[in-house]
Design an enzyme around this catalytic site. Structure first.
Site, mmCIF file in Angstrom:
data_model
loop_
_atom_site.group_PDB
_atom_site.id
_atom_site.type_symbol
_atom_site.label_atom_id
_atom_site.label_comp_id
_atom_site.label_asym_id
_atom_site.label_seq_id
_atom_site.Cartn_x
_atom_site.Cartn_y
_atom_site.Cartn_z
ATOM 1 N N CYS A 1 21.954 1.271 88.247
ATOM 2 C CA CYS A 1 21.090 0.435 89.074
ATOM 3 C C CYS A 1 20.282 -0.485 88.212
ATOM 4 O O CYS A 1 20.815 -1.141 87.376
ATOM 5 C CB CYS A 1 20.252 1.326 89.965
ATOM 6 N N HIS B 1 55.200 10.621 109.392
ATOM 7 C CA HIS B 1 55.190 11.733 108.434
ATOM 8 C C HIS B 1 53.845 12.451 108.443
ATOM 9 O O HIS B 1 53.495 13.109 107.462
ATOM 10 C CB HIS B 1 55.522 11.213 107.036
HETATM 11 N N1 GLU Z 1 20.915 9.861 85.386
HETATM 12 C C1 GLU Z 1 19.652 9.268 85.703
HETATM 13 C C2 GLU Z 1 19.002 9.954 86.891
HETATM 14 O O1 GLU Z 1 19.627 10.595 87.678
HETATM 15 C C3 GLU Z 1 19.697 7.749 85.859
HETATM 16 C C4 GLU Z 1 20.424 7.294 87.081
HETATM 17 C C5 GLU Z 1 20.536 5.771 87.179
HETATM 18 O O2 GLU Z 1 21.403 5.209 86.483
HETATM 19 O O3 GLU Z 1 19.799 5.174 87.971
HETATM 20 O O4 GLU Z 1 17.828 9.859 87.034
#
Ligand code: GLU
Length: 610
Positions: free
Chosen positions: A2, A506
């Site tokens: 994001c 199928h």
């Molecule tokens: N792995 C991180 C989380 O879950 C970052 C996720 C992201 O890329 O926004 O907080």
């Protein structure tokens, strides 16, 4: 996945950070947060689940001020959607971190850090980044030094920005697997996961490369590459022409982008194809030598781009006489596959940052593919930089999470490539002319197809209360049926499946009843008679059908079948044209259902994690 935005300036950066997050909203996210160091060197943070607007409201109630700050929109991978799991994450109220991606070894890092006395406030993998850096600070010369020592301990993908309240003159950023771009201002500098976030404050960018760590102050940028060597990276002036933040009067970005298709397809053709054929040099200087040698094509992509690849397989084998395989990137990268002689690897991705596709490209280099070409929409993206050849789709920024114009421009690019490879491979002049003519008339045909808007809007009423739908197509319309089903799933949350219509008996015929609408894509081609038999099979079992058909295909509406006539088009480009009514159908069903069309739940635009 994001959004990341960071800024260091003389002025208050809160609004720059919020505006940046808003511009990244289209990527889909579940929570947002911001942290700043104020003039008294105090660290402040506000985090909210939900939209950036919630964060903005909270900041309006208790305003923050600071000339250095980081901000984030989170698409949760580790830990639920809660305020506590939202970024930025802190260590010891000193180090603040935002992160896109996944730290795969976060469990073992957590154990080590716990035994070192660190308490965890969240369930995220990201918090291990903050504590590791804090721990390294104890022996490091600088924040940069601590980050360099820390990243060696992380496995997985990250784009991360780090702030130390005791050093409010510096941001340190690191990239491995998740994109980051530095924005250069005058007496101020910025960082973001996408240049779109920073367009209001600068148009000059440095794209960080894999393994880069950079130290950014108001007036300087220092970059160390993956070997720790100081490097100069090129400064790019942004090529993004229009301000993607504008809906131009449309209710949703998705509708605007559907309507842009005649224009962007024309852009994709312009300067590359005239009435005679392809113009020379459009694939770059050395391309002709490479393309002449291609005997096999391996296409690798994900999601909508995978459907573009599947369509291209029909074209490449039928018109260009080149054998072609298509595979989902996440499968390709984790299995042992066979490499044909003189194989060209083609990756397709809107963003050019799709993690699995990028990994597939890197793997292909190791496997000994002859060359690689990417069909991509974002100049300067990782796929463009790392591929031997690139062909830009020129769709402009696509904001709607559900891809529309990126798909049809990918198809346009892939049909031009079919022509090119065909001509390298002895395609007849008649065949080449037929493709050239079909491509040149395509923008007008797309324009005419958009006139169906109202009719499809009414049709959508009949879908809004349904829970399932079946899409059928044959030949090069089978992937279009798949794309139609994907669109409906993505934005209206109706379960939809696509089948090659010959597969109906199928298995899926068992599902047919009057609660399961069946959508058929039926251009007037050699498979029409076969398709008509499949339609009868559905009718005989009481199914309700919606047939998108060429008006010469002689389908008649009746009690169980509604026919939507599509303008007559050359069958070569029919897959591109028939995509539009299916996009409109999904769009209007979603609008009637009241879903968040541009940012459907659980989805992200640019999938930069595996
Ligand atoms: N792995 C991180 C989380 O879950 C970052 C996720 C992201 O890329 O926004 O907080």
């Amino acid at each position: 996945m994001c959004g990341i935005v960071g800024a260091i300036a003389e002025r208050n950066v809160v609004n720059i950070l919020l505006e940046g997050l808003k511009r990244l909203e289209y990527r889909g996210y579940d929570s947002a947060g911001v942290a700043l160091v104020d003039a008294d060197q105090k660290l402040h943070r506000v985090r909210r689940i939900g939209k950036v607007q919630e964060l903005q409201n909270a900041l309006a109630e208790s305003p923050l001020k600071g000339s250095i700050g980081i901000a984030h929109t989170r698409w949760a991978t580790h830990g639920g959607v809660t305020d506590k799991n939202a970024h930025p994450h802190f260590s010891s109220e000193q180090i603040a971190v935002v992160h896109n991606g996944i730290i795969e070894n976060y469990q073992s890092l957590r154990e080590i850090l716990r035994s070192d006395g660190y308490d965890f406030q969240s369930e995220t993998d990201t918090e291990t980044i903050a504590h590791t850096i804090h721990k390294e600070m104890k022996q490091a010369e600088s924040l940069l030094d601590a980050v360099c020592k820390s990243v060696k301990q992380f496995h997985g993908a990250y784009g991360t920005v780090v702030m130390d309240k005791n050093d409010p003159e510096t941001l340190v950023v690191a990239r491995s697997g998740s994109p980051l771009v530095i924005g250069l201002g005058i007496g101020e500098n910025f960082i973001a996961s996408d240049q779109l976030a920073l367009l209001p404050v600068t148009r000059r960018f440095i794209f960080l490369e894999e393994g880069d760590v950079a130290e950014i102050t108001r007036t300087s940028v220092r970059i160390l590459d993956k070997n720790g060597e100081e490097v100069e990276r090129q400064i790019h002036d942004s090529e993004i022409e229009h301000d993607a933040g504008d809906k131009a009067g449309y209710r949703h970005y998705m509708l605007k982008e559907i309507y842009e298709q005649p224009i962007v397809v024309r852009n994709a053709l312009q300067g590359r194809l005239n009435s005679e054929g392809l113009l020379p040099g459009i694939y770059g200087d050395d391309a002709d030598m490479i393309l002449q040698k291609v005997r096999h094509v391996q296409i690798v992509a994900c999601g909508t781009s995978y459907h573009a690849g599947m369509t291209a397989r029909y074209w490449l084998e039928q018109y260009a006489n080149v054998s072609c395989n298509v595979e989902i990137a996440s499968e390709f990268r984790y299995r042992k596959s066979f490499v044909h002689d003189n194989s060209l690897l083609i990756t397709i991705s809107q963003s050019g940052e799709t993690a699995d596709t990028l990994a597939a490209l890197r793997l292909a280099k190791e496997l000994g593919y002859m060359s690689s070409l990417t069909v991509c929409n974002v100049p300067g993206s990782s796929l463009v930089r790392e591929s031997d050849l690139s062909f830009m789709t020129k769709a402009g920024a696509e904001i709607g999470v559900a891809s529309t114009k990126a798909f049809t421009t990918q198809l346009t690019a892939l049909l031009m490539l079919t022509l090119k490879l065909g001509q390298c491979n002895g395609m007849s002049k008649e065949q080449a002319n037929a493709i050239v003519n079909a491509l040149n008339t395509l923008p007008a045909k797309l324009e005419a197809t958009l006139n169906l808007d109202k009719e499809i809007g009414q049709l959508a009423e009949e879908f809004a209360d349904k829970h399932h739908a079946l899409f059928l197509g044959r030949g090069d319309q089978y992937p279009i049926a798949m794309e139609g089903a994907l669109k409906l799933k993505e934005i209206s949350y109706i379960h939809a499946e696509a089948y090659a219509s010959g597969e109906l008996k199928h298995g899926p015929l068992a599902l047919i009843d009057d609660e399961m609408p069946v959508i058929v894509v039926a251009p007037n081609n050699e498979l029409l008679e076969k398709l008509k038999s499949n339609v009868e099979e559905v009718r005989a079992r009481g199914g309700i059908m919606y047939v998108f058909a060429d008006k010469d295909a002689n389908f008649e509406s009746d009690a169980t079948m509604r026919v939507i006539n599509i303008p007559h088009v050359d069958e070569i480009v029919a897959p591109i044209v028939y995509t539009l009514p299916l996009q409109l159908l999904s769009y209007y069903v979603a609008v009637i259902k009241g879903t968040d069309v541009d940012q459907p739940r659980n989805l992200a635009k640019s999938v930069t994690v595996e």
